[in-house]
Design a protein around this motif. Structure first.
Motif, short mmCIF file in Angstrom:
data_model
loop_
_atom_site.label_atom_id
_atom_site.label_comp_id
_atom_site.label_asym_id
_atom_site.label_seq_id
_atom_site.Cartn_x
_atom_site.Cartn_y
_atom_site.Cartn_z
N PRO A 99 0.80 -1.08 -0.14
CA PRO A 99 0.22 -0.26 -0.05
C PRO A 99 1.16 1.36 -0.17
O PRO A 99 0.27 2.41 0.09
CB PRO A 99 -0.86 -0.20 1.63
CG PRO A 99 -1.06 -1.54 2.00
CD PRO A 99 0.04 -2.40 0.87
N ILE A 148 -8.43 -1.15 -6.11
CA ILE A 148 -6.96 -0.30 -5.78
C ILE A 148 -5.64 0.38 -6.63
O ILE A 148 -5.86 1.40 -6.47
CB ILE A 148 -6.06 -1.05 -4.38
CG1 ILE A 148 -5.32 -0.37 -3.62
CG2 ILE A 148 -6.08 -2.29 -4.71
CD1 ILE A 148 -5.09 -0.68 -2.89
N ARG A 151 -7.95 2.90 -8.46
CA ARG A 151 -8.16 4.44 -8.27
C ARG A 151 -6.44 4.99 -7.55
O ARG A 151 -6.14 6.11 -6.83
CB ARG A 151 -8.39 4.41 -6.02
CG ARG A 151 -9.98 3.93 -6.05
CD ARG A 151 -10.47 3.86 -4.67
NE ARG A 151 -9.60 2.62 -3.97
CZ ARG A 151 -10.23 1.56 -4.12
NH1 ARG A 151 -11.35 1.00 -5.04
NH2 ARG A 151 -9.54 0.79 -3.31
N SER A 152 -5.18 4.67 -7.46
CA SER A 152 -3.68 4.58 -8.17
C SER A 152 -3.62 5.22 -9.33
O SER A 152 -2.16 5.83 -9.02
CB SER A 152 -3.12 3.47 -6.91
OG SER A 152 -3.36 3.66 -5.52
N TRP A 175 1.09 6.77 -11.73
CA TRP A 175 0.81 5.89 -10.37
C TRP A 175 0.68 7.47 -9.46
O TRP A 175 1.40 8.50 -9.67
CB TRP A 175 2.30 5.33 -9.98
CG TRP A 175 1.72 4.69 -8.79
CD1 TRP A 175 0.64 3.52 -8.56
CD2 TRP A 175 2.27 5.32 -7.86
NE1 TRP A 175 0.74 3.56 -6.81
CE2 TRP A 175 1.79 4.07 -6.63
CE3 TRP A 175 2.98 6.03 -7.12
CZ2 TRP A 175 2.08 4.38 -5.88
CZ3 TRP A 175 4.17 6.14 -6.11
CH2 TRP A 175 3.77 5.53 -5.03
N ARG A 176 -0.29 7.67 -8.75
CA ARG A 176 -0.71 8.33 -7.41
C ARG A 176 -0.15 7.68 -5.82
O ARG A 176 -0.48 6.46 -5.94
CB ARG A 176 -2.47 8.79 -7.32
CG ARG A 176 -1.99 10.03 -8.48
CD ARG A 176 -3.65 10.29 -8.64
NE ARG A 176 -4.73 9.22 -8.54
CZ ARG A 176 -4.82 8.35 -9.65
NH1 ARG A 176 -4.79 8.89 -10.82
NH2 ARG A 176 -6.12 8.14 -9.67
N GLU A 177 0.41 7.88 -5.03
CA GLU A 177 1.15 7.60 -3.41
C GLU A 177 -0.18 8.36 -3.10
O GLU A 177 -1.00 9.06 -3.57
CB GLU A 177 1.81 8.32 -3.00
CG GLU A 177 2.13 8.02 -2.24
CD GLU A 177 3.60 8.72 -2.28
OE1 GLU A 177 3.93 8.55 -0.33
OE2 GLU A 177 4.66 9.48 -1.82
N ARG A 178 -0.74 7.09 -2.17
CA ARG A 178 -1.33 6.76 -1.64
C ARG A 178 -1.26 7.26 -0.16
O ARG A 178 -0.41 7.98 0.04
CB ARG A 178 -1.82 4.90 -1.34
CG ARG A 178 -2.59 4.29 -2.19
CD ARG A 178 -3.00 2.95 -1.96
NE ARG A 178 -2.59 2.07 -3.14
CZ ARG A 178 -1.47 1.63 -3.91
NH1 ARG A 178 -0.51 1.38 -3.43
NH2 ARG A 178 -2.06 1.62 -4.63
N SER A 179 -1.75 8.04 0.43
CA SER A 179 -2.10 9.56 1.48
C SER A 179 -1.97 7.82 2.57
O SER A 179 -2.56 6.74 2.61
CB SER A 179 -3.83 9.96 1.24
OG SER A 179 -4.13 8.74 2.00
N GLU A 182 -4.77 6.25 3.85
CA GLU A 182 -5.68 5.24 2.82
C GLU A 182 -5.03 3.97 3.29
O GLU A 182 -5.17 2.58 3.69
CB GLU A 182 -5.44 5.92 1.42
CG GLU A 182 -6.48 6.53 0.59
CD GLU A 182 -5.94 7.19 -0.82
OE1 GLU A 182 -6.61 6.41 -1.87
OE2 GLU A 182 -4.62 7.82 -1.07
N VAL A 183 -3.67 3.65 3.49
CA VAL A 183 -2.06 3.45 3.57
C VAL A 183 -3.31 2.74 5.54
O VAL A 183 -2.92 1.54 5.09
CB VAL A 183 -1.33 3.95 3.98
CG1 VAL A 183 -0.76 2.19 4.55
CG2 VAL A 183 -0.38 3.97 2.39
N ALA A 191 -10.64 -0.49 5.01
CA ALA A 191 -10.68 0.06 3.64
C ALA A 191 -11.73 -1.04 3.36
O ALA A 191 -12.55 -0.63 2.15
CB ALA A 191 -9.76 -0.01 2.70
#
Length: 194
Positions: A99, A148, A151-152, A175-179, A182-183, A191
């Protein structure tokens, strides 16, 4: 799989949006839109954690541009559930992502086993020239979260042909890092309820 009670197929059309080369994917669709890209047959003995779903995945070989054919991938909805893959034939890579964005690529060949730890996103990639066939097993109450990855913006790396008969992992610019929130939600199991 003898006595399987579950079966699904993903056509190439079902894989829209997964590949970096949109024009290359359109060319594949023009030729194979409704053909099976991969299929899964499974057996579910019950619904408890102690019941193990088992099954077989078969996926076609090929590439979209330089990117090898892949499955949609997922994390288990109950993130603390692991999974085992055993390659029966073909050559592949099990693409793993935590994650937090750590990446692991595990090469898969005949008779090799891959352990997918709890809380890891995973997808299969066929890097060979023949069908990739793998046996899998995981706890029956695991569930799957396929969203998942979407969303990233995809997985952190893409598995690409290196032009020398092998593969290379290339960063996915979408790709977007999860906050951190979120992690934390994934690791705490919150989640799953979302």
């Amino acid at each position: 799989m003898v006595n399987g009670d579950g079966h699904y197929r993903k056509t190439y059309r079902d894989l829209a949006g997964l590949y970096a080369d949109a024009a290359g994917f359109e060319a594949i669709l023009a030729e194979k839109a409704d053909k099976v890209a991969y299929e899964v047959t499974s057996y579910t003995p019950g619904e408890k954690t102690s019941d193990l779903i088992m099954g077989v995945t078969r996926m076609e070989p090929g590439k979209v541009g330089r990117e090898f054919f892949l499955t949609r991938g997922h994390i288990h909805a109950r993130g603390d559930r692991p999974e085992i893959y055993h390659t029966l034939s073909g050559r592949g890579v099990m693409q793993l992502e935590s994650p937090g964005g750590e990446v692991r690529l595990v090469e898969m060949g005949p008779q090799q086993v891959c352990y997918v730890p709890p809380f890891w996103i995973h997808r299969s990639v066929n890097i060979g020239s023949e069908d990739l066939v793998m046996f899998f097993s995981y706890p029956a109450d695991s569930g799957q979260d396929y969203g998942i990855i979407e969303r990233s913006g995809g997985m952190r790396v893409r598995v690409m042909d290196d032009g020398k008969g092998g593969y290379v992992a290339e960063e996915n610019p979408a790709w977007r890092e999860r906050s951190a929130a979120e992690v934390d939600a994934i690791l705490s199991g919150e989640a799953m309820a979302a």
